[in-house]
Structures are given as structure tokens and as C-alpha cells.
Design a protein around this motif. Structure first.
Motif, PDB file in Angstrom:
ATOM      1  N   LYS A 153       9.231 -24.429 -32.653  1.00 27.78           N
ATOM      2  CA  LYS A 153      10.160 -23.631 -32.048  1.00 27.78           C
ATOM      3  C   LYS A 153      10.106 -23.513 -30.762  1.00 27.78           C
ATOM      4  CE  LYS A 153      10.394 -20.060 -35.816  1.00 27.78           C
ATOM      5  NZ  LYS A 153      10.366 -18.841 -36.016  1.00 27.78           N
ATOM      6  N   THR A 154       8.653 -24.050 -30.019  1.00 28.45           N
ATOM      7  CA  THR A 154       8.568 -24.035 -28.748  1.00 28.45           C
ATOM      8  C   THR A 154       8.019 -25.262 -28.351  1.00 28.45           C
ATOM      9  OG1 THR A 154       6.170 -23.145 -28.939  1.00 28.45           O
ATOM     10  CG2 THR A 154       8.106 -21.640 -28.591  1.00 28.45           C
ATOM     11  N   LEU A 155       7.997 -25.461 -26.985  1.00 32.12           N
ATOM     12  CA  LEU A 155       7.225 -26.818 -26.547  1.00 32.12           C
ATOM     13  C   LEU A 155       5.842 -26.752 -26.854  1.00 32.12           C
ATOM     14  CD1 LEU A 155       9.153 -27.587 -23.065  1.00 32.12           C
ATOM     15  CD2 LEU A 155       9.530 -28.616 -25.285  1.00 32.12           C
ATOM     16  N   SER A 156       5.145 -25.314 -26.946  1.00 29.76           N
ATOM     17  CA  SER A 156       3.656 -25.248 -27.200  1.00 29.76           C
ATOM     18  C   SER A 156       3.418 -25.803 -28.766  1.00 29.76           C
ATOM     19  CB  SER A 156       3.130 -23.839 -26.971  1.00 29.76           C
ATOM     20  OG  SER A 156       3.059 -23.485 -25.622  1.00 29.76           O
ATOM     21  N   ASP A 157       4.419 -25.486 -29.582  1.00 31.44           N
ATOM     22  CA  ASP A 157       4.477 -25.951 -30.800  1.00 31.44           C
ATOM     23  C   ASP A 157       4.240 -27.573 -31.038  1.00 31.44           C
ATOM     24  OD1 ASP A 157       4.530 -23.490 -31.882  1.00 31.44           O
ATOM     25  OD2 ASP A 157       6.630 -23.531 -32.318  1.00 31.44           O
ATOM     26  N   VAL A 158       5.351 -28.358 -30.107  1.00 31.84           N
ATOM     27  CA  VAL A 158       5.134 -29.467 -30.101  1.00 31.84           C
ATOM     28  C   VAL A 158       3.888 -30.358 -29.553  1.00 31.84           C
ATOM     29  CG1 VAL A 158       6.335 -31.626 -28.820  1.00 31.84           C
ATOM     30  CG2 VAL A 158       7.584 -29.563 -29.356  1.00 31.84           C
ATOM     31  N   ALA A 159       3.230 -29.589 -28.565  1.00 34.58           N
ATOM     32  CA  ALA A 159       1.979 -29.947 -28.108  1.00 34.58           C
ATOM     33  C   ALA A 159       0.893 -29.936 -28.979  1.00 34.58           C
ATOM     34  CB  ALA A 159       1.785 -29.108 -26.661  1.00 34.58           C
ATOM     35  N   ALA A 160       0.959 -28.738 -29.914  1.00 28.44           N
ATOM     36  CA  ALA A 160      -0.022 -28.543 -31.022  1.00 28.44           C
ATOM     37  C   ALA A 160       0.153 -29.644 -31.752  1.00 28.44           C
ATOM     38  CB  ALA A 160       0.050 -27.067 -31.656  1.00 28.44           C
ATOM     39  N   LEU A 161       1.296 -30.070 -32.168  1.00 36.78           N
ATOM     40  CA  LEU A 161       1.524 -31.149 -33.348  1.00 36.78           C
ATOM     41  C   LEU A 161       1.045 -32.654 -32.482  1.00 36.78           C
ATOM     42  CD1 LEU A 161       2.405 -32.163 -35.809  1.00 36.78           C
ATOM     43  CD2 LEU A 161       4.797 -32.429 -34.866  1.00 36.78           C
ATOM     44  N   SER A 162       1.460 -32.586 -31.442  1.00 42.23           N
ATOM     45  CA  SER A 162       1.085 -34.024 -30.652  1.00 42.23           C
ATOM     46  C   SER A 162      -0.559 -34.082 -30.703  1.00 42.23           C
ATOM     47  CB  SER A 162       1.450 -34.203 -29.304  1.00 42.23           C
ATOM     48  OG  SER A 162       0.666 -33.194 -28.415  1.00 42.23           O
ATOM     49  N   ASN A 163      -1.243 -33.010 -30.612  1.00 43.57           N
ATOM     50  CA  ASN A 163      -2.732 -33.092 -30.810  1.00 43.57           C
ATOM     51  C   ASN A 163      -3.331 -33.032 -31.964  1.00 43.57           C
ATOM     52  OD1 ASN A 163      -3.566 -32.701 -27.765  1.00 43.57           O
ATOM     53  ND2 ASN A 163      -2.481 -30.900 -27.959  1.00 43.57           N
ATOM     54  N   SER A 164      -2.524 -32.383 -33.136  1.00 44.05           N
ATOM     55  CA  SER A 164      -3.240 -32.648 -34.370  1.00 44.05           C
ATOM     56  C   SER A 164      -2.992 -33.921 -35.214  1.00 44.05           C
ATOM     57  CB  SER A 164      -2.624 -31.277 -35.281  1.00 44.05           C
ATOM     58  OG  SER A 164      -1.285 -31.451 -35.463  1.00 44.05           O
ATOM     59  N   ASP A 165      -1.461 -34.337 -34.856  1.00 42.69           N
ATOM     60  CA  ASP A 165      -1.025 -35.513 -35.707  1.00 42.69           C
ATOM     61  C   ASP A 165      -0.296 -36.406 -34.481  1.00 42.69           C
ATOM     62  OD1 ASP A 165      -0.097 -37.302 -37.369  1.00 42.69           O
ATOM     63  OD2 ASP A 165       1.130 -36.010 -38.475  1.00 42.69           O
ATOM     64  N   PRO A 166      -0.667 -36.883 -33.630  1.00 44.11           N
ATOM     65  CA  PRO A 166       0.084 -37.607 -32.461  1.00 44.11           C
ATOM     66  C   PRO A 166       1.025 -38.718 -33.078  1.00 44.11           C
ATOM     67  CG  PRO A 166      -2.609 -37.736 -32.080  1.00 44.11           C
ATOM     68  CD  PRO A 166      -2.287 -37.238 -33.452  1.00 44.11           C
ATOM     69  N   SER A 167       0.717 -39.346 -34.240  1.00 42.72           N
ATOM     70  CA  SER A 167       1.426 -40.412 -34.717  1.00 42.72           C
ATOM     71  C   SER A 167       2.818 -39.863 -35.058  1.00 42.72           C
ATOM     72  CB  SER A 167       0.815 -41.289 -35.800  1.00 42.72           C
ATOM     73  OG  SER A 167       0.720 -40.007 -36.927  1.00 42.72           O
ATOM     74  N   ALA A 168       2.939 -38.570 -35.242  1.00 44.38           N
ATOM     75  CA  ALA A 168       4.291 -37.850 -35.849  1.00 44.38           C
ATOM     76  C   ALA A 168       5.087 -37.572 -34.801  1.00 44.38           C
ATOM     77  CB  ALA A 168       3.676 -36.659 -36.748  1.00 44.38           C
ATOM     78  N   VAL A 169       4.689 -37.429 -33.632  1.00 41.91           N
ATOM     79  CA  VAL A 169       5.648 -37.178 -32.571  1.00 41.91           C
ATOM     80  C   VAL A 169       5.990 -38.407 -31.769  1.00 41.91           C
ATOM     81  CG1 VAL A 169       5.801 -35.835 -30.387  1.00 41.91           C
ATOM     82  CG2 VAL A 169       4.274 -35.068 -32.287  1.00 41.91           C
ATOM     83  N   THR A 170       7.263 -38.715 -32.051  1.00 45.43           N
ATOM     84  CA  THR A 170       8.110 -39.691 -31.689  1.00 45.43           C
ATOM     85  C   THR A 170       9.094 -39.208 -30.697  1.00 45.43           C
ATOM     86  OG1 THR A 170       9.427 -40.100 -33.463  1.00 45.43           O
ATOM     87  CG2 THR A 170       7.503 -41.505 -33.238  1.00 45.43           C
ATOM     88  N   ALA A 214       1.731 -30.013 -18.361  1.00 50.50           N
ATOM     89  CA  ALA A 214       1.704 -28.560 -18.520  1.00 50.50           C
ATOM     90  C   ALA A 214       1.556 -27.845 -19.722  1.00 50.50           C
ATOM     91  CB  ALA A 214       3.225 -28.174 -17.825  1.00 50.50           C
ATOM     92  N   TYR A 215       2.014 -28.764 -20.559  1.00 53.27           N
ATOM     93  CA  TYR A 215       1.705 -28.369 -21.882  1.00 53.27           C
ATOM     94  C   TYR A 215       0.534 -28.837 -22.762  1.00 53.27           C
ATOM     95  CZ  TYR A 215       5.938 -25.563 -22.155  1.00 53.27           C
ATOM     96  OH  TYR A 215       6.930 -24.453 -21.858  1.00 53.27           O
ATOM     97  N   GLY A 216      -0.320 -29.688 -22.228  1.00 53.98           N
ATOM     98  CA  GLY A 216      -1.581 -30.445 -22.801  1.00 53.98           C
ATOM     99  C   GLY A 216      -0.865 -31.444 -24.016  1.00 53.98           C
ATOM    100  N   MET A 217       0.400 -31.846 -23.866  1.00 55.05           N
ATOM    101  CA  MET A 217       0.955 -32.948 -24.981  1.00 55.05           C
ATOM    102  C   MET A 217      -0.040 -34.349 -24.883  1.00 55.05           C
ATOM    103  SD  MET A 217       4.989 -32.245 -24.770  1.00 55.05           S
ATOM    104  CE  MET A 217       5.656 -30.680 -25.064  1.00 55.05           C
TER     105      MET A 217
END
Length: 326
Positions: free
Chosen positions: A168-185, A205-208
Motif C-alpha cells: 500500500k505504501t512505499l514503506s511496504d515496498v522497502a520492507a519487501l525489498s529488504n526481506s525478499d530482494p529478488s521479488a522486487v523488480t 529515503a525509504y531504505g529500499m
């Protein structure tokens, strides 16, 4: 196209500043011939006898908004010259400053960063508009109150993928990028990928943590189709783009307010406004009605359904009761 809107060649601006009417897309224009009369605006024909020039940049939303201004002026009794569809941001901006044009819709973030040279956006939309209004007056430019239409950046995802990730948010994207980097394309246009006020700054800014191999660069228009197909999990998008709704995409909230506010507001040549102050009473009701969601709908009629932007603006103005057919 954000960078088509905010970045243009300095040479083009100089050409317009020296009153050249070619090379930057600034044309002689054509008279607005629509047979329209006052509805809720323009009663008493407060612009009768005025000759005014409207302009815009060269993408659908801008042409729609510029057409709205022209139709409002026409219904209020003015003779209107249509110089919408100017290539790039600088050409239209310089036309307003120099008096080659009298009115257009501009974006507060574009003015604050690109024209007035500031590095840091102002988080509060009203404060951002006030800062632009107060500083730009020295350039012979008057700003009327802004709409809530905010054409800023976002990331989009198709609903099938979001049913899996619930972003829902860019922070959610950042969390996913840290927990499962391969998932975020991510699909982005070339310039956005490399700018500090684009992808690089957003990641910081978001720690992605998005692997470079997971970032695909392409033309802006292709991004939406690639996200819709699922080729990329996420894609750069603009919040008022009609393809968001047409392609059933979800968008991320910029919960840390990294990106500037790009609220659309009437930008006027100050001499024209001082001569015809009734312009404010014509355009304020239109701006109050314009929202991000309405812009999405109107833009979709052009970019998805293929309608003419001037016709879209006219139909909406009549539907809202601002003007009537003559």
C-alpha cells in the motif's frame, strides 16, 4: 511524462524569451471558435472585449487543462487564441513570463524546483503553493489557488501481484525489498532511474534495497503495459495517469512525502491579471472541482479511448455546469 514536464533545454527557453515563435513549439495559435455561453461562471460577460492567449505543455492533461481555461474565457466574452500543446516546460513558462501567453495551468512542484531553483520540496501542499506564489511574483507571474489535482510520482502494481504482496505504501515496498530482494523488480524510464529526485533518492529515503539487475529501463509509456502484464512487479507511474484505472493498477502512497507536490494551479501573466482581475472568479471554481481522480478519468478518455483533449475539456465543463453550449 514527468521529465518532459519539468526538464527542458535551456536553449529552448532562451528562444522563447527572445520572442521567437518557432523552434520550441510556440506557434501562432488559432482562435477558439467554440460557441459557448456562461453557465455557473462567466455571468455578465466580465471579459467582453478582452483578447487573451492560453497555453499549455504538450501532454494530454496539460492540453485538457489549457482548454478549460480557454473555454472559460470564451464563455465570459473574451476572444481567445489557443496556443496549447507547447513542447516542453520551459517554452510555455517563458510564454507566460514574457506575455506571449496570458494563462495556463502549471504544477507547484515544477515551479518550486525547476523554475525557482529550490532543492527541497515543501511537504504541505498549501504551504508549497503559497511559497511559489510569493516568490514568483517578482517574475511577473501570478498564481491563483491550486487544485487538489496532484500529478506526482508513484509506483504501480497490478492487482494480481498485489493480492500476493498487499503493498500500500512505499514503506511496504522497502520492507519487501529488504526481506525478499529478488521479488522486487521495477520498470522505470531512463532518466528517473538515475536521478537523486527519482529512483535513487526514493531508495535512499525509504531504505529500499533493489538489486541493479532488477531495475529495467524503458520508455515511460511502456512501463504501464509491462506492469499490467506482470513483467515488472512495480513501475514508475504518475498519479493522474488514466492508464492506472484503465489497467486496474494499484498505486503506492508516498507516506514519507519524498516526492514534491505537483498540484495544478492557474499561472498567469501578472499584467494580464491586473488588467482582467475577473479571471480569478472564472478559474477558482474550476480549480476547486479538479481532483486527482477526475484528472485520471479525463486523461483516460484521451490516452486510452482516443478522444480529443479539447473535446474532453469542453464536455466536462458543460457536464459540471460551468459553461453551456451557445
Amino acid at each position: 511524462m514527468r521529465y518532459g514536464r519539468t526538464l527542458a533545454t535551456a536553449g529552448c527557453g532562451l528562444l522563447v524569451a527572445t520572442a521567437a515563435l518557432s523552434g520550441c513549439g510556440l506557434k501562432s495559435g488559432s482562435p477558439l471558435v467554440d460557441d459557448v455561453v456562461p453557465g455557473s461562471i462567466g455571468q455578465g460577460l466580465p471579459l467582453k472585449g478582452a483578447s487573451l492567449i492560453v497555453t499549455s505543455k504538450n501532454f494530454s492533461e496539460q492540453i485538457i487543462l489549457g482548454s478549460m481555461i480557454g473555454l472559460a474565457f470564451k464563455a465570459a466574452g473574451a476572444e481567445v487564441l489557443d496556443r496549447t500543446n507547447i513542447q516542453g516546460s520551459i517554452g510555455a513558462r517563458e510564454a507566460i513570463k514574457s506575455g506571449e501567453a496570458d494563462a495556463m495551468y502549471e504544477y507547484t512542484g515544477t515551479a518550486w524546483i525547476t523554475y525557482l531553483g529550490h532543492d527541497k520540496p515543501i511537504t504541505d501542499p498549501l504551504a508549497q503553493w503559497r511559497a511559489v506564489r510569493d516568490e514568483d511574483v517578482k517574475n511577473g507571474v501570478t498564481w491563483l489557488p491550486a487544485s487538489s489535482l496532484d500529478n506526482t510520482y508513484t509506483l504501480a502494481i497490478n492487482q494480481a501481484n498485489n493480492a500476493k504482496y498487499h503493498l500500500k505504501t512505499l514503506s511496504d515496498v522497502a520492507a519487501l525489498s529488504n526481506s525478499d530482494p529478488s521479488a522486487v523488480t521495477v520498470c522505470v524510464e531512463n532518466e528517473f532511474a538515475s536521478r537523486d529526485d527519482g529512483l535513487l533518492g526514493m531508495e535512499k529515503a525509504y531504505g529500499m534495497h533493489i538489486p541493479a539487475s532488477n531495475i529495467q529501463k524503458m520508455d515511460a509509456g511502456i512501463v504501464y503495459t509491462q506492469v499490467a502484464k506482470g513483467t515488472c512487479l512495480l513501475g514508475e507511474a504518475f498519479t493522474t495517469d488514466g492508464r492506472i484505472k484503465a489497467m486496474d493498477l494499484d498505486t503506492m502512497t508516498d507516506n514519507k512525502h519524498f516526492f514534491p507536490n505537483y498540484n495544478a494551479a492557474p499561472e498567469l501573466n501578472s499584467k494580464a491579471f491586473h488588467k482582467y482581475p475577473a479571471i480569478a472568479g472564472l478559474l477558482d471554481p474550476i480549480s476547486k472541482r479538479l481532483t486527482t481522480q477526475i484528472a485520471q478519468q479525463l486523461n483516460a478518455l484521451v490516452d486510452v479511448d482516443g478522444q480529443d483533449p479539447h473535446d474532453v475539456a469542453k464536455d466536462w465543463m458543460i457536464q459540471e455546469g460551468f459553461i453551456k453550449k451557445g
